[in-house]
Write an enzyme that holds these catalytic residues in place. Structure first.
Site, short mmCIF file in Angstrom:
data_model
loop_
_atom_site.label_atom_id
_atom_site.label_comp_id
_atom_site.label_asym_id
_atom_site.label_seq_id
_atom_site.Cartn_x
_atom_site.Cartn_y
_atom_site.Cartn_z
CD GLU A 96 50.18 22.23 38.53
OE1 GLU A 96 51.09 22.39 39.48
OE2 GLU A 96 49.02 22.62 38.59
CG ASP A 97 53.72 22.54 42.16
OD1 ASP A 97 52.36 21.95 41.23
OD2 ASP A 97 53.02 22.79 43.08
CG ASP A 100 46.72 15.83 46.12
OD1 ASP A 100 47.34 14.53 46.20
OD2 ASP A 100 46.68 16.42 46.43
CG PHE A 149 51.61 17.81 52.57
CD1 PHE A 149 50.72 18.49 51.12
CD2 PHE A 149 52.38 18.57 52.92
CE1 PHE A 149 50.68 19.55 50.70
CE2 PHE A 149 52.13 20.45 52.34
CZ PHE A 149 51.07 20.03 51.56
NE ARG A 162 55.54 29.38 47.72
CZ ARG A 162 54.22 28.49 47.06
NH1 ARG A 162 54.81 27.34 46.77
NH2 ARG A 162 53.23 28.63 47.92
P1 IMP Z 1 45.64 18.66 42.94
O1 IMP Z 1 43.78 20.13 42.39
O2 IMP Z 1 45.22 18.16 44.14
O3 IMP Z 1 46.48 17.98 41.78
O4 IMP Z 1 46.53 19.92 43.59
C1 IMP Z 1 47.77 20.24 42.84
C2 IMP Z 1 48.27 21.69 43.83
O5 IMP Z 1 48.10 21.06 44.91
C3 IMP Z 1 49.82 22.09 43.15
O6 IMP Z 1 49.87 22.32 42.38
C4 IMP Z 1 50.26 21.63 44.48
O7 IMP Z 1 49.85 23.06 43.95
C5 IMP Z 1 49.63 21.50 45.80
N1 IMP Z 1 49.78 20.18 46.14
C6 IMP Z 1 49.46 19.44 46.03
N2 IMP Z 1 50.11 17.76 46.73
C7 IMP Z 1 51.23 19.06 47.57
C8 IMP Z 1 51.70 18.23 48.49
O8 IMP Z 1 52.09 17.28 48.94
N3 IMP Z 1 53.14 19.40 49.04
C9 IMP Z 1 52.75 21.03 48.10
N4 IMP Z 1 51.63 21.09 47.50
C10 IMP Z 1 51.04 20.34 46.98
MG MG Z 2 50.23 23.53 42.09
#
Ligand code: IMP
Ligand code: MG
Length: 172
Positions: A96-97, A100, A149, A162
């Site tokens: 995963e990147d 959050d 963010f 990106r």
């Molecule tokens: P989650 O489901 O809320 O944990 O979100 C996960 C996904 O939201 C990540 O895999 C990202 O693709 C995107 N995301 C969450 N925070 C950021 C950020 O700060 N910058 C860019 N993408 C984000």
């Molecule tokens: Mg992601």
């Protein structure tokens, strides 16, 4: 393009990714690992991680979405699936990147666990622990960050930024 405040330089990322590749190799040795890269955000990380990985690796892709702009919708959608034969009885590492709210990862872990892997672990480049809504943690983390963010090195804001070689925050 807006100005970006740098959080992690190309060199910071490079060094940390090399450490993570080694940690993974120490954990799996020459056992086969099926790495599952989540599109599109984790692509840069997955490529660098695998280029430095000395073990027996396969690479697969999954695509999920939950974000619109810089807001999480909370609803995770699977846009590209994977077949059971690829996962069953294998050591899986989800790449995963960023974690959050944790909704995406929870969804992915459940989705892949249902295909009976031998083991399943998660590696994330970034972790925003303070934002977690569900109980899930990665097994390996590159960097912990505050509730910001971030963009760059694969991470986008409305599909842009990106291609930055570093990770930073857009200055408003
Ligand atoms: P989650 O489901 O809320 O944990 O979100 C996960 C996904 O939201 C990540 O895999 C990202 O693709 C995107 N995301 C969450 N925070 C950021 C950020 O700060 N910058 C860019 N993408 C984000
Ligand atoms: Mg992601």
């Amino acid at each position: 393009m807006n100005k970006i405040k740098k959080l992690f330089s190309k060199k910071d990322i490079n060094n940390r990714v090399k450490e993570l590749s080694k940690e993974l190799y120490d954990a799996y040795g020459h056992d086969k690992v099926v790495f599952i890269c989540t599109l599109k955000g984790a692509v840069f990380f997955a490529c660098d991680l695998l280029k430095n990985y000395k073990g027996n690796a396969r690479l697969e892709f999954l695509r999920v979405s939950s974000y619109k702009g810089d807001k999480s919708t909370g609803k995770v959608e699977l846009n590209l699936s994977i077949s059971k034969e690829v996962i069953e009885k294998e050591n899986i590492v989800i790449i995963e990147d960023i974690v959050d709210t944790g909704n995406t990862l929870k969804f992915l872990k459940e989705y892949l666990s249902n295909m009976n892997p031998k083991s399943i672990k998660i590696i994330t480049l970034l972790n925003k622990k303070s934002r977690r809504e569900v109980d899930i943690e990665a097994d390996y983390t590159g960097f912990e960050i505050d509730d910001l963010f971030v963009v760059g090195y694969g991470l986008d804001y409305n599909q842009e930024y990106r291609n930055l070689p570093y990770i930073g925050v857009i200055k408003s």
